[in-house]
Design an enzyme around this catalytic site. Structure first.
Site, PDB file in Angstrom:
ATOM      1  N   LYS A  22       9.560   5.060 -50.400  1.00 21.03           N
ATOM      2  CA  LYS A  22       8.121   5.313 -50.531  1.00 21.03           C
ATOM      3  C   LYS A  22       7.845   6.806 -50.657  1.00 21.03           C
ATOM      4  O   LYS A  22       7.089   7.243 -51.524  1.00 21.03           O
ATOM      5  CB  LYS A  22       7.386   4.765 -49.295  1.00 21.03           C
ATOM      6  CG  LYS A  22       5.951   5.250 -49.168  1.00 21.03           C
ATOM      7  CD  LYS A  22       5.258   4.686 -47.948  1.00 21.03           C
ATOM      8  CE  LYS A  22       5.339   5.514 -46.708  1.00 21.03           C
ATOM      9  NZ  LYS A  22       4.529   6.743 -46.685  1.00 21.03           N
ATOM     10  N   ASN A  23       8.479   7.594 -49.776  1.00 25.11           N
ATOM     11  CA  ASN A  23       8.138   9.017 -49.735  1.00 25.11           C
ATOM     12  C   ASN A  23       8.700   9.822 -50.905  1.00 25.11           C
ATOM     13  O   ASN A  23       8.394  11.006 -51.036  1.00 25.11           O
ATOM     14  CB  ASN A  23       8.599   9.639 -48.407  1.00 25.11           C
ATOM     15  CG  ASN A  23       7.708   9.198 -47.254  1.00 25.11           C
ATOM     16  OD1 ASN A  23       6.687   8.536 -47.468  1.00 25.11           O
ATOM     17  ND2 ASN A  23       8.083   9.559 -46.035  1.00 25.11           N
ATOM     18  N   CYS A 117      -2.400   7.992 -41.481  1.00 31.07           N
ATOM     19  CA  CYS A 117      -1.950   7.571 -40.157  1.00 31.07           C
ATOM     20  C   CYS A 117      -2.680   8.318 -39.048  1.00 31.07           C
ATOM     21  O   CYS A 117      -2.962   9.501 -39.172  1.00 31.07           O
ATOM     22  CB  CYS A 117      -0.461   7.851 -39.998  1.00 31.07           C
ATOM     23  SG  CYS A 117       0.584   6.642 -40.788  1.00 31.07           S
ATOM     24  N   ARG A 122      -2.897  16.421 -38.478  1.00 31.78           N
ATOM     25  CA  ARG A 122      -2.246  16.514 -39.782  1.00 31.78           C
ATOM     26  C   ARG A 122      -3.048  17.313 -40.809  1.00 31.78           C
ATOM     27  O   ARG A 122      -3.536  16.768 -41.810  1.00 31.78           O
ATOM     28  CB  ARG A 122      -1.934  15.121 -40.326  1.00 31.78           C
ATOM     29  CG  ARG A 122      -1.012  14.355 -39.419  1.00 31.78           C
ATOM     30  CD  ARG A 122      -0.570  13.057 -40.010  1.00 31.78           C
ATOM     31  NE  ARG A 122       0.507  13.230 -40.977  1.00 31.78           N
ATOM     32  CZ  ARG A 122       1.150  12.217 -41.537  1.00 31.78           C
ATOM     33  NH1 ARG A 122       0.850  10.996 -41.249  1.00 31.78           N
ATOM     34  NH2 ARG A 122       2.111  12.436 -42.398  1.00 31.78           N
ATOM     35  N   ASP A 305      10.023   9.521 -38.471  1.00 30.50           N
ATOM     36  CA  ASP A 305       9.644   8.184 -38.943  1.00 30.50           C
ATOM     37  C   ASP A 305      10.540   7.075 -38.381  1.00 30.50           C
ATOM     38  O   ASP A 305      10.292   5.892 -38.631  1.00 30.50           O
ATOM     39  CB  ASP A 305       9.668   8.135 -40.479  1.00 30.50           C
ATOM     40  CG  ASP A 305       8.489   8.883 -41.092  1.00 30.50           C
ATOM     41  OD1 ASP A 305       7.589   9.296 -40.344  1.00 30.50           O
ATOM     42  OD2 ASP A 305       8.479   9.056 -42.321  1.00 30.50           O
ATOM     43  N   ARG A 397       1.939  -0.760 -45.857  1.00 34.40           N
ATOM     44  CA  ARG A 397       1.875   0.539 -46.538  1.00 34.40           C
ATOM     45  C   ARG A 397       3.277   1.065 -46.830  1.00 34.40           C
ATOM     46  O   ARG A 397       3.464   1.802 -47.788  1.00 34.40           O
ATOM     47  CB  ARG A 397       1.149   1.562 -45.653  1.00 34.40           C
ATOM     48  CG  ARG A 397      -0.325   1.335 -45.534  1.00 34.40           C
ATOM     49  CD  ARG A 397      -0.981   2.482 -44.794  1.00 34.40           C
ATOM     50  NE  ARG A 397      -0.476   3.753 -45.295  1.00 34.40           N
ATOM     51  CZ  ARG A 397      -0.384   4.867 -44.589  1.00 34.40           C
ATOM     52  NH1 ARG A 397      -0.777   4.877 -43.338  1.00 34.40           N
ATOM     53  NH2 ARG A 397       0.091   5.961 -45.116  1.00 34.40           N
TER      54      ARG A 397
HETATM   55  C1  UD1 Z   1       5.829  13.503 -44.660  1.00 32.87           C
HETATM   56  C2  UD1 Z   1       6.137  12.034 -44.799  1.00 32.87           C
HETATM   57  C3  UD1 Z   1       5.977  11.337 -43.446  1.00 32.87           C
HETATM   58  C4  UD1 Z   1       6.830  12.029 -42.387  1.00 32.87           C
HETATM   59  C5  UD1 Z   1       6.562  13.532 -42.370  1.00 32.87           C
HETATM   60  C6  UD1 Z   1       7.519  14.288 -41.460  1.00 32.87           C
HETATM   61  C7  UD1 Z   1       5.443  11.601 -47.076  1.00 32.87           C
HETATM   62  C8  UD1 Z   1       4.487  10.935 -47.995  1.00 32.87           C
HETATM   63  N1  UD1 Z   1       5.206  11.461 -45.767  1.00 32.87           N
HETATM   64  O1  UD1 Z   1       4.479  13.622 -44.249  1.00 32.87           O
HETATM   65  O2  UD1 Z   1       6.393   9.983 -43.603  1.00 32.87           O
HETATM   66  O3  UD1 Z   1       6.514  11.520 -41.120  1.00 32.87           O
HETATM   67  O4  UD1 Z   1       6.709  14.080 -43.693  1.00 32.87           O
HETATM   68  O5  UD1 Z   1       8.829  14.046 -41.804  1.00 32.87           O
HETATM   69  O6  UD1 Z   1       6.426  12.183 -47.507  1.00 32.87           O
HETATM   70  N2  UD1 Z   1       1.304  20.592 -41.099  1.00 32.87           N
HETATM   71  C9  UD1 Z   1       0.384  21.611 -40.947  1.00 32.87           C
HETATM   72  N3  UD1 Z   1      -0.254  22.073 -42.059  1.00 32.87           N
HETATM   73  C10 UD1 Z   1      -0.008  21.591 -43.303  1.00 32.87           C
HETATM   74  C11 UD1 Z   1       0.932  20.559 -43.448  1.00 32.87           C
HETATM   75  C12 UD1 Z   1       1.568  20.075 -42.329  1.00 32.87           C
HETATM   76  O7  UD1 Z   1       0.139  22.076 -39.836  1.00 32.87           O
HETATM   77  O8  UD1 Z   1      -0.622  22.063 -44.277  1.00 32.87           O
HETATM   78  C13 UD1 Z   1       2.011  20.057 -39.896  1.00 32.87           C
HETATM   79  C14 UD1 Z   1       1.721  18.594 -39.622  1.00 32.87           C
HETATM   80  O9  UD1 Z   1       0.542  18.444 -38.867  1.00 32.87           O
HETATM   81  C15 UD1 Z   1       2.961  18.172 -38.867  1.00 32.87           C
HETATM   82  C16 UD1 Z   1       4.067  18.995 -39.533  1.00 32.87           C
HETATM   83  O10 UD1 Z   1       3.389  20.061 -40.196  1.00 32.87           O
HETATM   84  O11 UD1 Z   1       2.858  18.545 -37.520  1.00 32.87           O
HETATM   85  C17 UD1 Z   1       4.915  18.254 -40.536  1.00 32.87           C
HETATM   86  O12 UD1 Z   1       4.084  17.556 -41.421  1.00 32.87           O
HETATM   87  P1  UD1 Z   1       4.459  17.279 -42.940  1.00 32.87           P
HETATM   88  O13 UD1 Z   1       5.919  17.498 -43.151  1.00 32.87           O
HETATM   89  O14 UD1 Z   1       3.519  18.012 -43.823  1.00 32.87           O
HETATM   90  O15 UD1 Z   1       4.169  15.740 -43.068  1.00 32.87           O
HETATM   91  P2  UD1 Z   1       3.716  15.011 -44.374  1.00 32.87           P
HETATM   92  O16 UD1 Z   1       4.249  15.750 -45.550  1.00 32.87           O
HETATM   93  O17 UD1 Z   1       2.284  14.694 -44.313  1.00 32.87           O
END
Ligand code: UD1
Length: 418
Positions: A22-23, A117, A122, A305, A397
């Site tokens: 998915k990711n 989620c 986030r 995850d 999902r």
């Molecule tokens: C992706 C995955 C999700 C997985 C996560 C961590 C997808 C579609 N989803 O989510 O399944 O759980 O990686 O492995 O690939 N953060 C900030 N600012 C930002 C972006 C992120 O503070 O602009 C923080 C988030 O709140 C979190 C951390 O960074 O604490 C990691 O998040 P991130 O790697 O961005 O998660 P996703 O990419 O949303």
């Protein structure tokens, strides 16, 4: 709303195929916006998040064709709308992935602030800061992020923390930017590498993907390509844990053990027998499970995850283990539901102390987010009696036909539709 009914106590045995990730699918679909030629993707999982992304692309003006093997061709030659509306974005946070490509190729994007989620706040500040550093003008108006740029320009960016979709968004944007972009402290997840491979087939010039430093030399335009999505390591890990938990013997095909090193090592530490072959993993229980300690971390660390699923395994092991969540605040919503099934878990901030050995007993429970709901299914498989899980739309999902795959392995599991 659908529910899933599980009657626990049966060991899982047999062989099942793992679906595409998915990711990796979601960013690859978004990448189609970077070219006016068709992008063909195969090994796409049949999931609600994928349907949502296809709907989003469709309303931007993409023409989408799906063949009988669920291969998808996306043609973005006629994009007429650069707005991603609240109704779609709120159901899937990863919708933010269209922002970089839309800005890079169309000079503007308007994206509703994402939902998704319920596992913490986030934010997307790092995505936006990176796009600003590349010359985009970003404003926030009435719940929408508005971005504008004539042509993005290359920049040197250091992420404050590792973000997977943030890395992907900026990597896509940089493909069509003027000059060189260097992303430091980039996410090393296999899904980032898979996206880079897809983009390079489209004519991008990306080096270093899969490491902490990614260099992208912008090009004038990208072309169409064909790409097969890599296997889903989280689905693989979930079924590995299910096999261990039920004392079964399960072989997973169409997967890749090399992208599951941390989960495999943890399962072996817990006493589970894991045999790796090219594209195949066999998991069986041989003797009692031992409680383990673990900490989630960006790749190649233990994936957040799989945290909820592993917590269930520790609850059924000998001894006490601690599970520390370092990626997301508030990602222990499954704990109160697991406690209702009898699991002995104490939360201390971002650490769950899990006392193993207790018996799980079936009960009605509620899914709260995608991976939490997988942990409830696993707990149901291990529990005595019936577990009825509501709000299973969360699970749809991210898991393709989970109950059918589990049923094929001998689980007593049914979807109740109403
Ligand atoms: C992706 C995955 C999700 C997985 C996560 C961590 C997808 C579609 N989803 O989510 O399944 O759980 O990686 O492995 O690939 N953060 C900030 N600012 C930002 C972006 C992120 O503070 O602009 C923080 C988030 O709140 C979190 C951390 O960074 O604490 C990691 O998040 P991130 O790697 O961005 O998660 P996703 O990419 O949303």
């Amino acid at each position: 709303m659908d529910k899933i009914l599980v009657r626990g106590g049966r060991p899982l045995t047999g062989t099942i195929p793992i679906s595409g990730a998915k990711n990796a699918t979601l960013p690859a679909l978004a990448a189609s916006l970077l070219t006016d030629q068709p992008l063909r993707l195969s090994n796409i999982p049949h999931l609600r998040d994928v349907t949502t992304m296809l709907e989003l692309l469709g309303q931007h003006g993409a023409a989408i064709t799906i063949d009988e093997k669920l291969g998808v061709e996306i043609d973005c030659s006629r994009i007429h709308n650069t707005k991603a509306p609240y109704d779609l974005v709120r159901t899937m946070r990863a919708s933010i992935l269209v922002m970089g490509p839309l800005l890079a190729r169309h000079g503007r994007a308007e994206i509703s602030l994402p939902g998704g989620c319920a596992i913490g706040t986030r934010p997307v500040n790092l995505h936006l800061r990176g796009l600003e550093a590349m010359g985009a003008e970003i404003t926030l108006e009435q719940g929408y992020i508005k971005g504008q740029a004539k042509r993005l320009r290359g920049a040197r960016l250091v992420f404050d923390l590792v973000t997977v979709t943030g890395t992907e968004n900026l990597m896509m944007a940089a493909c069509l930017a003027d000059g060189r972009t260097v992303l430091e402290n980039a996410a090393c997840e296999p899904e980032v590498l898979d996206l880079a491979n897809c983009l390079n087939k489209m004519g991008a010039r990306i080096k270093g993907a899969g490491t902490g430093t990614i260099t992208i030399d912008g090009v004038e335009e990208l072309r169409g390509a064909e790409h097969a999505i890599l296997p889903d390591r989280i689905e693989t890990g979930t079924f590995m844990i299910a096999a261990a938990l039920t004392g079964g013997d399960v072989t997973l095909t169409h997967t890749d053990p090399s992208i599951l090193k941390a989960p495999i090592a943890k399962l072996r530490q817990a006493g589970v027998v894991v045999e790796e072959k090219k594209g195949t993993i066999r998991v069986r229980k041989n003797g009692p499970l031992r409680a383990v300690d673990l900490q989630t971390a960006p790749y190649p660390g233990f994936p957040t995850d799989l945290q909820a699923q592993m917590l269930v395994l520790v609850s059924q092991s000998e001894g006490t283990g601690t599970i520390t969540e370092t990626i997301f605040e508030n990602r222990f919503m499954h704990v109160s539901e697991l406690q209702r099934l009898g699991a002995d878990i104490t939360l201390q901030g971002n650490v769950a102390v899990v006392k193993g050995g207790g018996e799980l007993r079936g009960a009605p429970v509620m899914a709260t987010d995608l991976r939490a709901s997988a942990s409830l299914v696993l707990a149901g498989l291990a529990a005595r009696g019936e577990t009825l899980i509501s709000r299973v739309y969360h699970i749809d999902r991210g898991y393709e036909r989970i109950e059918e795959k589990l049923m094929a392995l001998g689980a007593d599991i049914h979807r109740l539709s109403n």
